[in-house]
Write an enzyme that holds these catalytic residues in place. Structure first.
Site, PDB file in Angstrom:
ATOM      1  N   CYS A 119      26.321  32.561  44.677  1.00  0.00           N
ATOM      2  CA  CYS A 119      26.958  32.632  44.629  1.00  0.00           C
ATOM      3  C   CYS A 119      27.711  31.407  43.606  1.00  0.00           C
ATOM      4  CB  CYS A 119      27.059  32.968  46.171  1.00  0.00           C
ATOM      5  SG  CYS A 119      26.808  34.276  46.912  1.00  0.00           S
ATOM      6  N   VAL A 120      29.161  31.659  43.410  1.00  0.00           N
ATOM      7  CA  VAL A 120      29.821  30.944  42.610  1.00  0.00           C
ATOM      8  C   VAL A 120      31.294  31.474  42.916  1.00  0.00           C
ATOM      9  CG1 VAL A 120      27.652  29.965  40.886  1.00  0.00           C
ATOM     10  CG2 VAL A 120      29.184  31.955  40.774  1.00  0.00           C
TER      11      VAL A 120
END
Length: 77
Positions: free
Chosen positions: A72-73
């Site tokens: 996840c970014v």
């Protein structure tokens, strides 16, 4: 097709949803983020295990396929 899958770094379960639509059955998921795990649970009816770093490998059920979500970014929120 009745393949059992293990979904690591599952997020809200997008891969679980997609693979489920073609007959795969999720037997295990792991997600460290509590909000993502909440959403996964609502979407799929079972709560993912937490951080896999402390997970006992024997706690993971037998499965045919394992897949992982991309990290996840910022754009994922």
């Amino acid at each position: 097709m009745n393949l059992r899958v293990c979904d690591l770094f599952s997020g809200i379960g997008g891969a679980t949803l997609a693979f489920g639509r073609v007959g795969f059955k999720s037997v295990f998921a792991a997600e460290i983020d509590p909000q993502a795990a909440d959403t996964y649970e609502v979407n799929h009816g079972h709560r993912p295990a937490g951080d896999i770093a402390g997970l006992d490998p024997d706690a993971v059920p037998d499965h045919d396929v394992a897949f992982i979500g991309l990290p996840c970014v910022g754009f994922s929120t």
